[in-house]
Scaffold this active site. Structure first.
Site, PDB file in Angstrom:
ATOM      1  N   LYS A 120      28.257   2.801  59.766  1.00 42.84           N
ATOM      2  CA  LYS A 120      29.616   2.857  59.748  1.00 42.84           C
ATOM      3  C   LYS A 120      30.453   3.975  60.269  1.00 42.84           C
ATOM      4  CE  LYS A 120      28.360   3.117  54.344  1.00 42.84           C
ATOM      5  NZ  LYS A 120      28.152   3.390  53.477  1.00 42.84           N
ATOM      6  N   LYS A 202      24.598  -7.167  53.769  1.00 42.87           N
ATOM      7  CA  LYS A 202      25.286  -6.806  53.090  1.00 42.87           C
ATOM      8  C   LYS A 202      26.235  -6.964  51.846  1.00 42.87           C
ATOM      9  CE  LYS A 202      24.936  -2.462  51.842  1.00 42.87           C
ATOM     10  NZ  LYS A 202      24.732  -1.348  50.524  1.00 42.87           N
ATOM     11  N   LYS A 205      29.693  -2.391  48.006  1.00 40.86           N
ATOM     12  CA  LYS A 205      30.703  -2.066  47.059  1.00 40.86           C
ATOM     13  C   LYS A 205      31.785  -1.765  47.876  1.00 40.86           C
ATOM     14  CE  LYS A 205      28.206   1.297  44.324  1.00 40.86           C
ATOM     15  NZ  LYS A 205      27.379   2.987  45.784  1.00 40.86           N
TER      16      LYS A 205
HETATM   17  N1  AQP Z   1      23.186  -5.681  47.915  1.00 39.55           N
HETATM   18  C1  AQP Z   1      22.606  -5.080  47.984  1.00 39.55           C
HETATM   19  N2  AQP Z   1      20.737  -5.819  47.516  1.00 39.55           N
HETATM   20  C2  AQP Z   1      20.321  -5.107  46.977  1.00 39.55           C
HETATM   21  N3  AQP Z   1      20.318  -3.339  46.810  1.00 39.55           N
HETATM   22  C3  AQP Z   1      21.227  -2.461  47.081  1.00 39.55           C
HETATM   23  N4  AQP Z   1      21.553  -1.328  47.225  1.00 39.55           N
HETATM   24  C4  AQP Z   1      23.217  -1.151  47.619  1.00 39.55           C
HETATM   25  N5  AQP Z   1      23.055  -2.407  47.969  1.00 39.55           N
HETATM   26  C5  AQP Z   1      22.344  -3.950  48.052  1.00 39.55           C
HETATM   27  C6  AQP Z   1      20.690  -0.814  45.941  1.00 39.55           C
HETATM   28  O1  AQP Z   1      21.042   0.176  44.988  1.00 39.55           O
HETATM   29  C7  AQP Z   1      21.333   1.454  45.059  1.00 39.55           C
HETATM   30  C8  AQP Z   1      22.659   2.647  45.158  1.00 39.55           C
HETATM   31  O2  AQP Z   1      22.705   2.383  46.287  1.00 39.55           O
HETATM   32  P1  AQP Z   1      23.631   4.003  46.414  1.00 39.55           P
HETATM   33  O3  AQP Z   1      24.659   3.760  45.544  1.00 39.55           O
HETATM   34  O4  AQP Z   1      23.310   4.403  46.935  1.00 39.55           O
HETATM   35  O5  AQP Z   1      24.940   3.113  48.227  1.00 39.55           O
HETATM   36  P2  AQP Z   1      24.619   1.495  49.223  1.00 39.55           P
HETATM   37  O6  AQP Z   1      23.287   1.596  48.879  1.00 39.55           O
HETATM   38  O7  AQP Z   1      24.989   2.398  50.506  1.00 39.55           O
HETATM   39  O8  AQP Z   1      25.086   0.505  48.479  1.00 39.55           O
HETATM   40  P3  AQP Z   1      26.474  -0.243  48.537  1.00 39.55           P
HETATM   41  O9  AQP Z   1      26.623  -0.522  46.808  1.00 39.55           O
HETATM   42  O10 AQP Z   1      26.786  -0.340  49.678  1.00 39.55           O
HETATM   43  O11 AQP Z   1      27.453   1.333  48.467  1.00 39.55           O
HETATM   44  P4  AQP Z   1      28.679   2.207  49.960  1.00 39.55           P
HETATM   45  O12 AQP Z   1      29.161   0.706  50.382  1.00 39.55           O
HETATM   46  O13 AQP Z   1      29.469   2.921  49.089  1.00 39.55           O
HETATM   47  O14 AQP Z   1      28.439   2.268  51.104  1.00 39.55           O
HETATM   48  C9  AQP Z   1      20.085   1.697  46.417  1.00 39.55           C
HETATM   49  O15 AQP Z   1      18.919   1.829  46.079  1.00 39.55           O
HETATM   50  C10 AQP Z   1      20.343   0.759  47.306  1.00 39.55           C
HETATM   51  O16 AQP Z   1      19.921   0.300  48.500  1.00 39.55           O
END
Ligand code: AQP
Length: 336
Positions: A120, A202, A205
């Site tokens: 990031k 991956k 969001k």
């Molecule tokens: N692509 C993914 N595959 C499997 N698990 C995933 N998780 C996120 N992306 C995937 C799991 O979802 C839970 C909640 O995630 P988070 O809200 O803590 O944020 P993150 O892990 O940083 O996921 P994002 O969606 O990619 O958010 P942004 O873009 O805001 O950083 C966690 O258990 C995560 O592992």
């Protein structure tokens, strides 16, 4: 309060954007399984971690709305606030308090190694916040405050849970046995769902390319379009493997919704091509989401239920975390 025999599971989710299939399969569905299998005395804690969401640029007016929306999705997916503890992280001051104490015992080098920060920070350059650097220390506080045994997460969070283990062990060594050392719990398949547009990235969001990400709120036609346009690999036969990363990703989604193993899916589609597989997959996902989306719409109209879930959850969370803070203060010589 947790008893000596209870098993505690903890995992958070950020209100940083629309919930997607990766969050649902990698984390939320797993949490619902934990709830289904819980034994008397077990404690399940699933907070909305808004203090993590603000470590990157965010829109204040959207934050609360996203947070309430997220609770509706969690409840619609099957989490029952009478059985599990759901609350808003920023409403429990024990979390940032413990994170500060952890900052004082965590070497910079441990945080500098975190790949999520490095990825990031590369995108954000000079604008990257101290909060983003310190994210894993706050996450360690989230987990360790509740003497957590199991942390069911997607693979992207594995390194952060390992850091929480290291911090717990270091604290226990320096100030005496205080924290339970937690385990990371990953699904065999689906722990890392990839973008439908780029199987090396991956599903996320914050991905700018919305075609790569199926959202829980997507309507049937949008889901069909996204799956139809999903990239595939060379060849046309349905089999999972390293040589077919895009197709394997789609097969994992199929498997999650149908309950069939990857081998069963291969057998089912022997002699058939990508087109037929994608058409079926789209219908399976549309059908799988339909009851969740219906419950979500009902919950959106019942904000009192959401409010109750969060206030009960906060009370229960604080009952546990405030006791832990007293132990920590005593161990560190900070008690009055
Ligand atoms: N692509 C993914 N595959 C499997 N698990 C995933 N998780 C996120 N992306 C995937 C799991 O979802 C839970 C909640 O995630 P988070 O809200 O803590 O944020 P993150 O892990 O940083 O996921 P994002 O969606 O990619 O958010 P942004 O873009 O805001 O950083 C966690 O258990 C995560 O592992």
């Amino acid at each position: 309060m947790t008893s000596a025999h209870s098993r505690v599971s903890f995992s958070g989710i950020k209100p940083s954007g629309e919930v997607h299939l990766g969050n649902y399969i990698g984390a939320v569905k797993q949490w619902v399984t934990f709830q289904e299998n819980m034994k008397p005395g077990d404690v399940l804690i699933f907070p909305i971690v808004d203090l993590h969401a603000i470590t990157v640029p965010f829109e204040p007016l959207e934050l609360r709305e996203r947070l309430v929306d997220l609770v509706c999705w969690l409840m619609a997916s099957g989490l029952d606030p009478k059985k599990v503890i759901m609350f808003v992280q920023s409403e429990n001051p024990d979390h940032p308090y413990l994170a500060w104490l952890f900052n004082c015992i965590t070497p910079m080098g441990w945080l500098e190694r975190m790949t999520q920060y490095k990825d990031k920070a590369r995108v954000q350059g000079q604008r990257v916040s101290v909060g983003l650097f310190d994210y894993p220390s706050l996450m360690a506080a989230d987990i360790l405050l509740y003497d957590t045994h199991d942390v069911p997460v997607g693979e992207d969070q594995k390194q952060h849970v390992e850091l929480a283990r290291n911090i717990a062990e270091r604290f226990n060594r320096l100030y005496g046995q205080t924290f339970q050392v937690p385990n990371v719990v990953l699904k065999q398949e689906g722990a890392r769902l990839m973008s439908l547009q780029d199987p090396t990235k991956k599903m996320s969001k914050s991905d700018e390319d919305k075609a790569g990400c199926i959202l829980l709120k997507d309507d049937a036609d949008t889901i069909r379009q996204k799956i139809k346009r999903a990239v595939t690999d060379s060849g046309n036969e349905i089999h999972a493997g390293k040589d077919k990363p895009a197709l394997t990703n789609l097969m994992v989604i199929y498997s999650e919704f149908s309950g069939k193993s990857l081998q069963e899916i291969e057998a089912l589609y022997q002699g058939k091509g990508y087109n037929e597989f994608k058409l079926d997959l789209a219908e399976i996902v549309v059908e799988g989401f339909a009851p969740v989306q219906e419950k979500y719409r009902a919950l959106k109209k019942d904000q009192a239920a959401v409010g109750r879930a969060l206030s009960d959850g906060l009370k229960n969370a604080r009952a546990i975390s405030s006791e832990k803070i007293k132990q920590v203060q005593k161990a560190m010589g900070l008690e009055k």
